[in-house]
Scaffold this active site. Structure first.
Site, PDB file in Angstrom:
ATOM      1  N   CYS A   1      -8.446  -5.975   1.062  1.00 51.57           N
ATOM      2  CA  CYS A   1      -9.799  -5.486   1.339  1.00 51.57           C
ATOM      3  C   CYS A   1     -10.360  -4.736   0.127  1.00 51.57           C
ATOM      4  CB  CYS A   1      -9.805  -4.647   2.620  1.00 51.57           C
ATOM      5  SG  CYS A   1     -11.467  -4.289   3.232  1.00 51.57           S
TER       6      CYS A   1
ATOM      7  N   HIS B   1      -7.788  -8.905   6.278  1.00 48.85           N
ATOM      8  CA  HIS B   1      -6.699  -7.985   6.616  1.00 48.85           C
ATOM      9  C   HIS B   1      -5.518  -8.744   7.218  1.00 48.85           C
ATOM     10  CE1 HIS B   1      -8.837  -4.173   5.978  1.00 48.85           C
ATOM     11  NE2 HIS B   1      -9.909  -4.925   6.205  1.00 48.85           N
TER      12      HIS B   1
ATOM     13  N   GLU C   1      -2.696  -7.622   7.910  1.00 51.64           N
ATOM     14  CA  GLU C   1      -2.007  -6.751   8.873  1.00 51.64           C
ATOM     15  C   GLU C   1      -2.658  -6.774  10.250  1.00 51.64           C
ATOM     16  OE1 GLU C   1      -4.085  -5.773   6.581  1.00 51.64           O
ATOM     17  OE2 GLU C   1      -5.228  -4.008   7.226  1.00 51.64           O
TER      18      GLU C   1
END
Lengths: 257, 215
Positions: B83, B193, B195
């Protein structure tokens, strides 16, 4: 090919248990939050929202532990709302593993709080939750007012003016709940959804009133929502998220497979 | 024991990144969240996350005195930018009236704009928030076992325009086509992202923790 419309199951949490009220009042038990979140993730939920409706501030820590537990196992965006009143609350939730926080009542009493939170943590994690109720009489032009305290208190603030202001103040997203429809299974208030969506530049999550697959699709196609949120139809096993996605796809809506 | 350092400079939801990495590392690896120059320098692999505004990120990097540490890691070991951790690797960003960034690569970060429309002419919201498709523009070890055009979770209002097409390993379309993943040597960086991107994201993080930095 492009951005998918999101399907978001919402878990109302009271003292660590998932519950669902009808029109914010009658409460039914719907199970363990971690188990629910794990199941929704497997079924393809695009995000999960927790609303902490725990009345007593003594029990606030229950939600922190719950978020920590969910965030260790579920790797999709998590939003937590309810009782977020100050910067420390935002930090606590983000540190527990939440990706976004929902701010509702505190935004109404202190709109600057939204600005401060967005400045400090970034707009991407600030969701302003708006509970709106139609207040115009029949024959009058439609008008919605925002309510606080879980929908119990009117504020006199016009809903469209409010969302425009929250957009300006740095909200990253609007979670819009129709108080007239919440828990009724009669479908979203799509006129409200559309007007709000056209007023702001940020994404709008439609909430309140889903009872059928058609309702989910209508929220996007008629209400122009960027995401649709529902609780009871998922908790009580009426529909699976995968079913909602298949149906929405058949209506020409782009979803994540 | 291998160490994977997640750089903590006070910006963004670092807990999500460390939790996801902890989920994918093997028993000979550990994940640390650190602001220490020494720990980052000693780590075998480095993850550079970030959220918020470009100027705040750059200020925080200097406040924590991590500029050289980050650049040094990006030159020497497997390095994953996420990001804002991707955006600040280039020359500059339009955000906050113009912000000078780390300048590791040629490129500009630009605002999506208020008049963004999709192919059907529908107005698009900013931030670009949600699951969008990532097209792999060339092979890379970090794309291993991830289907082309898999969806990843995005949330951003600014996008990267690389001046060097060789840098791009992935692109995405939101009103316009933009670079959503870049790579050179031991560096891989992405706008989305991993994650928070369910199976595809966990696979990418798995590929990263197993990556030796070679192509």
């Amino acid at each position: 090919m492009g951005l998918a419309k999101r399907i978001i199951p919402c878990l109302d949490v009271d003292n660590g248990r998932v519950v669902k009220g009808v029109k914010f009042v009658e409460i039914r038990d719907a199970g363990d939050p971690v188990e629910n979140a794990r199941r929704y993730n497997l079924e393809g939920a695009d995000e999960i929202t927790f609303l902490d409706i725990t009345a007593s501030s003594d029990n606030r820590d229950t939600i922190v532990h719950m978020v920590e537990a969910v965030a260790s196992e579920v790797f999709i965006p998590l939003t937590v709302g309810g009782g977020i009143r100050e910067i420390a609350d935002v930090r606590r939730m983000l540190n527990a593993g939440a990706d976004k926080v929902g701010i509702n009542t505190a935004a109404v009493f202190n709109p600057e709080f939204v600005k401060q939170a967005a400045d400090r943590f970034g707009s991407q994690c600030i969701v302003v939750a708006v509970d709106a109720k139609k207040v115009s009489q029949s024959g009058e032009e439609n008008r919605w007012e925002i309510f606080t305290h879980g929908g119990r208190k009117g504020t006199g603030i016009d809903a469209l003016e409010w969302v425009a202001r929250m957009d300006q103040y740095g909200a990253g997203e609007i979670l819009l709940t129709s108080m007239d429809r919440d828990g009724t299974k009669q479908g979203f208030d799509n006129e409200l959804n559309r007007l709000v969506s056209e007023t702001v530049k940020i994404p709008v999550i439609a909430s309140g009133g889903v009872g059928t697959l058609e309702h989910m699709a209508d929220g996007v196609l008629i209400g122009k929502a960027d995401a649709v949120l529902a609780a009871s139809i998922f908790h009580f096993g009426e529909y699976r998220i995968s079913e909602v996605k298949r149906y929405m796809k058949s209506r020409g809506i782009e979803v994540r497979d | 024991m291998q160490t994977i350092a997640v750089i903590d400079y006070g910006m963004g939801n670092l807990r999500s990144v460390t939790k996801a990495l902890e989920h994918v590392v093997d028993k000979n690896q550990k994940v640390i969240l650190t602001s220490s120059q020494k720990e980052v320098a000693a780590a075998d692999k480095v993850v550079f996350p970030g959220q918020g505004a470009a100027r705040d990120c750059m200020l925080a990097i200097d406040e924590y005195e991590l500029r050289e540490t980050i650049l040094d890691a990006a030159r020497n070991k497997p390095f994953l930018g996420i990001c804002m951790g991707m955006q600040v690797l280039v020359h500059s960003s339009e955000e906050n009236g113009g912000t000078a960034c780390l300048g590791l690569y040629p490129g500009q970060v630009k605002y999506f704009g208020g008049q963004l429309k999709d192919a059907k002419g529908e107005r698009l919201k900013v931030p670009h928030m949600g699951w969008n498709q990532v097209t792999q523009t060339r092979p890379h070890p970090l794309w291993s076992k991830i289907d082309n055009n898999s969806r990843f979770y995005f949330v951003h209002s600014y996008y990267l325009e690389t001046e060097s097409p060789d840098l791009e390993v992935g692109h995405c379309v939101y009103g316009k086509s933009f670079t959503c993943a870049l790579a050179q040597d031991n560096v891989f960086a992405m706008q989305c992202h991993p994650e928070k991107s369910a199976d595809a994201g966990l696979q990418l993080l798995t590929n990263f923790v197993q990556w030796d930095g070679s192509l």
